[in-house]
Design a protein around this motif. Structure first.
Motif, PDB file in Angstrom:
ATOM      1  N   UNK A   4     -16.827  23.482   2.028  1.00 54.69           N
ATOM      2  CA  UNK A   4     -15.393  23.558   2.294  1.00 54.69           C
ATOM      3  C   UNK A   4     -14.621  23.272   1.028  1.00 54.69           C
ATOM      4  N   UNK A   5     -13.732  24.188   0.700  1.00 57.74           N
ATOM      5  CA  UNK A   5     -12.878  24.009  -0.475  1.00 57.74           C
ATOM      6  C   UNK A   5     -11.499  23.629   0.002  1.00 57.74           C
ATOM      7  N   UNK A   6     -10.905  22.641  -0.625  1.00 59.77           N
ATOM      8  CA  UNK A   6      -9.556  22.242  -0.236  1.00 59.77           C
ATOM      9  C   UNK A   6      -8.629  23.441  -0.332  1.00 59.77           C
ATOM     10  N   UNK A   7      -7.617  23.466   0.552  1.00 57.98           N
ATOM     11  CA  UNK A   7      -6.867  24.691   0.799  1.00 57.98           C
ATOM     12  C   UNK A   7      -5.917  25.083  -0.339  1.00 57.98           C
ATOM     13  N   UNK A   8      -5.090  24.162  -0.822  1.00 55.89           N
ATOM     14  CA  UNK A   8      -4.055  24.524  -1.786  1.00 55.89           C
ATOM     15  C   UNK A   8      -4.645  24.771  -3.172  1.00 55.89           C
ATOM     16  N   UNK A   9      -3.954  25.547  -3.993  1.00 58.70           N
ATOM     17  CA  UNK A   9      -4.456  25.882  -5.322  1.00 58.70           C
ATOM     18  C   UNK A   9      -4.768  24.663  -6.178  1.00 58.70           C
ATOM     19  N   UNK A  17     -19.006  18.927   0.833  1.00 59.95           N
ATOM     20  CA  UNK A  17     -20.210  19.505   1.417  1.00 59.95           C
ATOM     21  C   UNK A  17     -20.252  19.281   2.925  1.00 59.95           C
ATOM     22  N   UNK A  18     -21.025  20.093   3.667  1.00 59.22           N
ATOM     23  CA  UNK A  18     -21.182  19.888   5.104  1.00 59.22           C
ATOM     24  C   UNK A  18     -21.723  18.514   5.452  1.00 59.22           C
ATOM     25  N   UNK A  19     -22.625  18.001   4.623  1.00 56.84           N
ATOM     26  CA  UNK A  19     -23.171  16.663   4.885  1.00 56.84           C
ATOM     27  C   UNK A  19     -22.071  15.612   4.797  1.00 56.84           C
ATOM     28  N   UNK A 134     -17.495  19.368  12.098  1.00 52.20           N
ATOM     29  CA  UNK A 134     -18.140  20.113  11.024  1.00 52.20           C
ATOM     30  C   UNK A 134     -18.001  21.615  11.250  1.00 52.20           C
ATOM     31  N   UNK A 135     -18.173  22.035  12.502  1.00 45.73           N
ATOM     32  CA  UNK A 135     -18.004  23.451  12.834  1.00 45.73           C
ATOM     33  C   UNK A 135     -16.570  23.903  12.557  1.00 45.73           C
ATOM     34  N   UNK A 136     -15.601  23.058  12.899  1.00 43.31           N
ATOM     35  CA  UNK A 136     -14.201  23.394  12.649  1.00 43.31           C
ATOM     36  C   UNK A 136     -13.938  23.587  11.158  1.00 43.31           C
ATOM     37  N   UNK A 137     -14.442  22.660  10.358  1.00 43.55           N
ATOM     38  CA  UNK A 137     -14.208  22.756   8.914  1.00 43.55           C
ATOM     39  C   UNK A 137     -14.879  23.989   8.324  1.00 43.55           C
ATOM     40  N   UNK A 138     -16.094  24.293   8.779  1.00 45.28           N
ATOM     41  CA  UNK A 138     -16.807  25.444   8.253  1.00 45.28           C
ATOM     42  C   UNK A 138     -16.113  26.754   8.636  1.00 45.28           C
ATOM     43  N   UNK A 139     -15.642  26.827   9.874  1.00 47.47           N
ATOM     44  CA  UNK A 139     -14.929  28.022  10.323  1.00 47.47           C
ATOM     45  C   UNK A 139     -13.606  28.187   9.573  1.00 47.47           C
ATOM     46  N   UNK A 140     -12.919  27.082   9.380  1.00 52.81           N
ATOM     47  CA  UNK A 140     -11.646  27.129   8.651  1.00 52.81           C
ATOM     48  C   UNK A 140     -11.863  27.590   7.213  1.00 52.81           C
ATOM     49  N   UNK A 141     -12.964  27.138   6.612  1.00 49.70           N
ATOM     50  CA  UNK A 141     -13.276  27.563   5.245  1.00 49.70           C
ATOM     51  C   UNK A 141     -13.668  29.036   5.211  1.00 49.70           C
ATOM     52  N   UNK A 142     -14.436  29.481   6.223  1.00 53.24           N
ATOM     53  CA  UNK A 142     -14.855  30.883   6.278  1.00 53.24           C
ATOM     54  C   UNK A 142     -13.656  31.811   6.459  1.00 53.24           C
ATOM     55  N   UNK A 143     -12.629  31.331   7.159  1.00 55.67           N
ATOM     56  CA  UNK A 143     -11.401  32.113   7.349  1.00 55.67           C
ATOM     57  C   UNK A 143     -10.473  32.028   6.140  1.00 55.67           C
ATOM     58  N   UNK A 144     -10.873  31.194   5.155  1.00 54.63           N
ATOM     59  CA  UNK A 144     -10.075  30.993   3.941  1.00 54.63           C
ATOM     60  C   UNK A 144      -8.668  30.494   4.279  1.00 54.63           C
ATOM     61  N   UNK A 145      -8.631  29.482   5.121  1.00 56.96           N
ATOM     62  CA  UNK A 145      -7.345  28.908   5.509  1.00 56.96           C
ATOM     63  C   UNK A 145      -6.668  28.247   4.327  1.00 56.96           C
ATOM     64  N   UNK A 155      -5.227  30.366  12.125  1.00 61.23           N
ATOM     65  CA  UNK A 155      -6.610  30.053  11.753  1.00 61.23           C
ATOM     66  C   UNK A 155      -7.083  28.695  12.264  1.00 61.23           C
ATOM     67  N   UNK A 156      -6.284  27.610  12.164  1.00 65.98           N
ATOM     68  CA  UNK A 156      -6.725  26.339  12.768  1.00 65.98           C
ATOM     69  C   UNK A 156      -6.900  26.447  14.280  1.00 65.98           C
ATOM     70  N   UNK A 157      -6.026  27.215  14.950  1.00 62.03           N
ATOM     71  CA  UNK A 157      -6.151  27.411  16.395  1.00 62.03           C
ATOM     72  C   UNK A 157      -7.482  28.068  16.742  1.00 62.03           C
ATOM     73  N   UNK A 158      -7.806  29.129  16.032  1.00 60.57           N
ATOM     74  CA  UNK A 158      -9.041  29.859  16.303  1.00 60.57           C
ATOM     75  C   UNK A 158     -10.266  29.018  15.987  1.00 60.57           C
ATOM     76  N   UNK A 159     -10.247  28.357  14.837  1.00 61.50           N
ATOM     77  CA  UNK A 159     -11.387  27.529  14.441  1.00 61.50           C
ATOM     78  C   UNK A 159     -11.586  26.377  15.413  1.00 61.50           C
TER      79      UNK A 159
END
Length: 360
Positions: A4-9, A17-19, A134-145, A155-159
């Motif tokens: 997961x990468x933090x969202x803002x530039x 990491x997931x762990x 963990x699933x929420x964070x991974x999904x949010x990262x995959x959606x590039x929120x 995107x947070x709603x869906x994740x």
């Protein structure tokens, strides 16, 4: 599995990491359970005092450790206080209120009694919460929120909705089997046999009985919760210019988001509670199967108690949900920030080492 990468530039290039997400959510789950459990233990003791018939053998009651609702089967108790189950232990005088219950339980049974019933629910709730966050964070990262982008509100709603479906589906079979185990006073060694018997007599999909109403409440709750929380978080970060929320800011945002979600999903919670209790008692007694469909329960409540019955218990639900959400998300964000700063420092140290190495 992506990191997961933090969202803002301003955070680009630094990963969590997931762990590290799992450790953060696990710590938050344990803290939430430890802090919220005494409130529900006192509530159950008060209910058992006022309505003892509701806690007779074959009946069920809901127990919440601050993370999840769990169905507990009522067992027979002896006349000896030391042998009675924790929710039916008598005290020298009846409770006159919540504070009186706290004081008498501590005085006559010890402080540890406030955490009665915690271990069996904690065993399931903590892993489920770790999977969920963990699933929420991974999904949010995959959606590039990106929290800085207003168009990413969905995107947070869906994740959150997908993560809740996954976590609830994983824990549902274990919850149903545990209710049967507790009612029959089985040992942990009998878990496999209990599962096999349930599958043989009722089919493999019977392990997910009651999942529908659970998802009907928890999925909308999760979607609304994460939408509210991420919106509040983005607004606070925009206003303050800070890279992360402070502990108090995430605490208030978590409580506010939990309150909004709890109010909007109250009818689903009422239906889910009724069906969960009926299914639990059916599993315990092994009685004739009765209709517990969502539509049937809505019609039953409407005919017997009126339309307002779908909106009962708003205050108790908020009192329980708001602090639990606040404690969970603030502690979760705290440890995420801790890991982020640690990773950032390691990245900076590595850059310095590389610069020194590349110098002629």
């Amino acid at each position: 599995m992506p990191q997961t990468e933090a969202a803002c530039p301003r955070h680009r290039g630094v990963m969590i990491t997931p762990v590290q997400q799992m450790v953060s959510s696990c710590t938050g789950a344990i803290l939430t359970s430890v802090l919220v459990t005494p409130l529900d233990v006192v509530k159950i003791r008060l209910q058992a005092q006022k309505k003892p018939s509701a806690f007779s053998r074959g009946k069920c009651f809901l127990y919440c450790n601050g993370l999840m609702d769990h169905m507990c089967a009522c067992l027979n108790g002896s006349t000896q206080v030391t042998q009675q189950t924790w929710y039916k232990k008598p005290l020298p005088a009846p409770f006159s209120g919540t504070m009186d219950a706290f004081m008498k339980i501590i005085r006559y049974e010890g402080v540890s009694s406030l955490w009665s019933g915690l271990p069996p629910t904690l065993v399931m709730a903590v892993p489920a919460t770790v999977v969920y966050f963990t699933c929420y964070e991974q999904l949010k990262a995959a959606m590039q929120y990106n929290e800085c982008c207003s168009y990413d509100w969905w995107k947070p709603m869906t994740a959150g909705a997908i993560a809740r479906v996954w976590a609830a589906s994983l824990i549902s079979p274990v919850e149903l089997v545990r209710t049967k185990m507790q009612s029959a006073q089985l040992t942990y060694q009998a878990v496999g046999q209990a599962i096999n018997n349930t599958i043989k007599t009722q089919g493999v999909f019977s392990l997910w009985r009651g999942l529908g109403p659970t998802l009907l409440r928890d999925v909308p709750f999760s979607a609304l919760y994460w939408l509210s929380y991420e919106t509040m978080k983005a607004e606070v970060l925009r206003t303050t210019g800070s890279p992360e929320l402070s502990f108090s800011e995430s605490f208030v945002a978590g409580a506010g988001a939990g309150t909004v979600a709890a109010i909007l999903t109250l009818p689903f919670d009422v239906i889910k509670t009724h069906r969960q209790v009926e299914l639990g008692e059916q599993v315990i007694t092994g009685g004739k199967k009765v209709s517990t469909s969502t539509l049937f329960l809505i019609k039953k409540l409407y005919l017997t108690q009126g339309f307002h019955a779908l909106f009962t218990g708003l205050a108790p639900r908020i009192i329980k949900v708001a602090p639990a959400c606040a404690i969970m998300i603030s502690s979760y964000e705290f440890f995420k920030t801790l890991f982020y700063n640690r990773n950032l420092q390691q990245a900076q140290d590595l850059e310095v080492e590389c610069d020194i190495t590349l110098q002629p």
